[in-house]
Design a protein around this motif. Sequence first.
Motif, PDB file in Angstrom:
ATOM      1  N   ASP A   1     -26.895  31.610   3.059  1.00 31.73           N
ATOM      2  CA  ASP A   1     -26.996  30.208   2.663  1.00 31.73           C
ATOM      3  C   ASP A   1     -27.563  30.118   1.251  1.00 31.73           C
ATOM      4  N   GLU A   2     -26.733  29.798   0.301  1.00 32.62           N
ATOM      5  CA  GLU A   2     -27.127  29.669  -1.115  1.00 32.62           C
ATOM      6  C   GLU A   2     -28.068  30.796  -1.536  1.00 32.62           C
ATOM      7  N   PRO A   3     -27.679  32.058  -1.363  1.00 29.58           N
ATOM      8  CA  PRO A   3     -28.622  33.154  -1.573  1.00 29.58           C
ATOM      9  C   PRO A   3     -29.004  33.356  -3.042  1.00 29.58           C
TER      10      PRO A   3
ATOM     11  N   GLY B   1     -18.725  22.753  -1.061  1.00 34.11           N
ATOM     12  CA  GLY B   1     -18.578  21.298  -1.006  1.00 34.11           C
ATOM     13  C   GLY B   1     -19.807  20.628  -1.557  1.00 34.11           C
ATOM     14  N   PRO B   2     -19.718  19.336  -1.802  1.00 35.57           N
ATOM     15  CA  PRO B   2     -20.853  18.613  -2.383  1.00 35.57           C
ATOM     16  C   PRO B   2     -22.008  18.497  -1.385  1.00 35.57           C
ATOM     17  N   SER B   3     -23.154  18.110  -1.890  1.00 32.30           N
ATOM     18  CA  SER B   3     -24.350  17.973  -1.070  1.00 32.30           C
ATOM     19  C   SER B   3     -24.068  17.048   0.119  1.00 32.30           C
ATOM     20  N   GLY B   4     -24.497  17.495   1.290  1.00 34.33           N
ATOM     21  CA  GLY B   4     -24.351  16.652   2.481  1.00 34.33           C
ATOM     22  C   GLY B   4     -23.006  16.772   3.176  1.00 34.33           C
ATOM     23  N   CYS B   5     -22.136  17.689   2.731  1.00 37.05           N
ATOM     24  CA  CYS B   5     -20.792  17.767   3.329  1.00 37.05           C
ATOM     25  C   CYS B   5     -20.787  18.515   4.656  1.00 37.05           C
ATOM     26  N   GLY B   6     -21.904  19.170   5.005  1.00 36.44           N
ATOM     27  CA  GLY B   6     -21.990  19.840   6.303  1.00 36.44           C
ATOM     28  C   GLY B   6     -21.961  21.360   6.259  1.00 36.44           C
ATOM     29  N   LYS B   7     -22.015  21.933   5.070  1.00 36.02           N
ATOM     30  CA  LYS B   7     -21.931  23.403   4.922  1.00 36.02           C
ATOM     31  C   LYS B   7     -23.027  24.108   5.711  1.00 36.02           C
TER      32      LYS B   7
HETATM   33  P1  ATP Z   1     -26.705  20.548   0.809  1.00 36.39           P
HETATM   34  O1  ATP Z   1     -25.755  21.210  -0.137  1.00 36.39           O
HETATM   35  O2  ATP Z   1     -27.377  19.366   0.214  1.00 36.39           O
HETATM   36  O3  ATP Z   1     -27.624  21.488   1.513  1.00 36.39           O
HETATM   37  P2  ATP Z   1     -24.901  20.533   3.112  1.00 36.39           P
HETATM   38  O4  ATP Z   1     -23.462  20.437   2.760  1.00 36.39           O
HETATM   39  O5  ATP Z   1     -25.429  21.859   3.488  1.00 36.39           O
HETATM   40  O6  ATP Z   1     -25.775  19.868   1.965  1.00 36.39           O
HETATM   41  P3  ATP Z   1     -25.890  19.628   5.647  1.00 36.39           P
HETATM   42  O7  ATP Z   1     -27.295  20.060   5.390  1.00 36.39           O
HETATM   43  O8  ATP Z   1     -25.101  20.448   6.591  1.00 36.39           O
HETATM   44  O9  ATP Z   1     -25.102  19.479   4.301  1.00 36.39           O
HETATM   45  O10 ATP Z   1     -25.935  18.139   6.171  1.00 36.39           O
HETATM   46  C1  ATP Z   1     -24.775  17.414   6.595  1.00 36.39           C
HETATM   47  C2  ATP Z   1     -25.186  16.005   7.023  1.00 36.39           C
HETATM   48  O11 ATP Z   1     -25.959  16.083   8.213  1.00 36.39           O
HETATM   49  C3  ATP Z   1     -26.038  15.271   6.013  1.00 36.39           C
HETATM   50  O12 ATP Z   1     -25.720  13.913   6.046  1.00 36.39           O
HETATM   51  C4  ATP Z   1     -27.450  15.503   6.529  1.00 36.39           C
HETATM   52  O13 ATP Z   1     -28.306  14.462   6.123  1.00 36.39           O
HETATM   53  C5  ATP Z   1     -27.241  15.518   8.024  1.00 36.39           C
HETATM   54  N1  ATP Z   1     -28.229  16.371   8.710  1.00 36.39           N
HETATM   55  C6  ATP Z   1     -28.342  17.714   8.592  1.00 36.39           C
HETATM   56  N2  ATP Z   1     -29.322  18.187   9.397  1.00 36.39           N
HETATM   57  C7  ATP Z   1     -29.853  17.108  10.031  1.00 36.39           C
HETATM   58  C8  ATP Z   1     -30.891  16.918  11.005  1.00 36.39           C
HETATM   59  N3  ATP Z   1     -31.585  17.962  11.484  1.00 36.39           N
HETATM   60  N4  ATP Z   1     -31.134  15.668  11.416  1.00 36.39           N
HETATM   61  C9  ATP Z   1     -30.436  14.619  10.965  1.00 36.39           C
HETATM   62  N5  ATP Z   1     -29.430  14.713  10.058  1.00 36.39           N
HETATM   63  C10 ATP Z   1     -29.134  15.931   9.592  1.00 36.39           C
END
Ligand code: ATP
Length: 351
Positions: A162-164, A40-46
């Motif tokens: 995680d993104e290895p 999923g795109p950046s920030g989707c919660g993966k």
């Molecule tokens: P990326 O590909 O950029 O790593 P991701 O899909 O892995 O993104 P997450 O890192 O799981 O996304 O973050 C999901 C949401 O939760 C985002 O909006 C992020 O800013 C928020 N978030 C993640 N960890 C924390 C934290 N420790 N404190 C506050 N917000 C958080």
Amino acid sequence: MSTTNTHLHIDGISKSFGDVQALKNVDLKIKRGSFVCLLGPSGCGKTTLLRIIAGFETASSGRLMLDGADITQMPPHKRGFGMVFQSLALFPHMTVAQNIAYGLKLRKVSRAEQGRRVEELLNVIELPEIADRPVSALSGGQRQRVAIARALAIQPPLFLLDEPLSALDAKLRDNMQIELRQLQQKFGVTTILVTHDQHEAMMLADELVVLKDGEVFQAAAPSTVYQNPADSFVADFLGAANIAPAVVSGPGQITLMSQEIALDTVHAVGTKLNAAIRAEHIRMMPLAEAKGLTVGTVTFMRDLGPASELVVTAEGQNLRVRCDNSSVPDLAINSQVALRFDGSRVSLFQS
Ligand code: ATP
């Protein structure tokens, strides 16, 4: 051990960080021995979901069931999962063999058994000669292989990554994807990998989980997600899909950019829909055969070697078209072309 084929049940997991709802009621049943990619795109919660599975993060609600047992509150070290996370770098002051044996030593495995397992894993990752090297003397690809060997040495019930491969160059990443898949099959370990790279996910996964804004949009085999995307976001995220307006024009028929196409749909005649059609599924035809097709103007061309990628502007839409170079007639910017859409390759979504 449970007899069910579900190894890990992510049972209605939600997670909030203050006002940010990072995960919304995620429910997934992960099959034993399968390779699952969270995409999923950046920030989707993966990453948040993977960290909750690892035990580094606590869910706001929901449960994690491993082989039917509730592990939601279990600390990470008791879960005994194998992990390759960016934050879990190799120990720089140790040799390769010491790194791989680390988890075994913690578990008080005998020295003889440690030696045997390290040797076996170095053979599996095809680096038998580097056991005594310090990890600081390894290339990026070698380090990643050692990290994978270290994670698998403890014969974990779950393998989390995680993104290895994101730091590796394109060629090495390609090779490592194949190796990783082979290793996973060899060990038969249930694996969950986070990536934002759709090619990587398509290449590795038995099951692809597409996330957006903390929600699972689709979870299915890569070919299913590709051929039958659940909605226009998934269609667009997984490879260049064109999204264009369509309307149901009759029973078993739609009009897509003024082209009549045979396509069965459950929607009533007159319903306006969005149609997704992939760049490689649009056929370019000579203008002489344009009757009933969509005519447009080539506004961009890029030669990719065996194929060409074009943008054709038609009826106010910029359509990406990919075709074999052998099948492309003499084309130039501003050439007019006819485009044919094939109903069996078009996915429809409500707008
Ligand atoms: P990326 O590909 O950029 O790593 P991701 O899909 O892995 O993104 P997450 O890192 O799981 O996304 O973050 C999901 C949401 O939760 C985002 O909006 C992020 O800013 C928020 N978030 C993640 N960890 C924390 C934290 N420790 N404190 C506050 N917000 C958080």
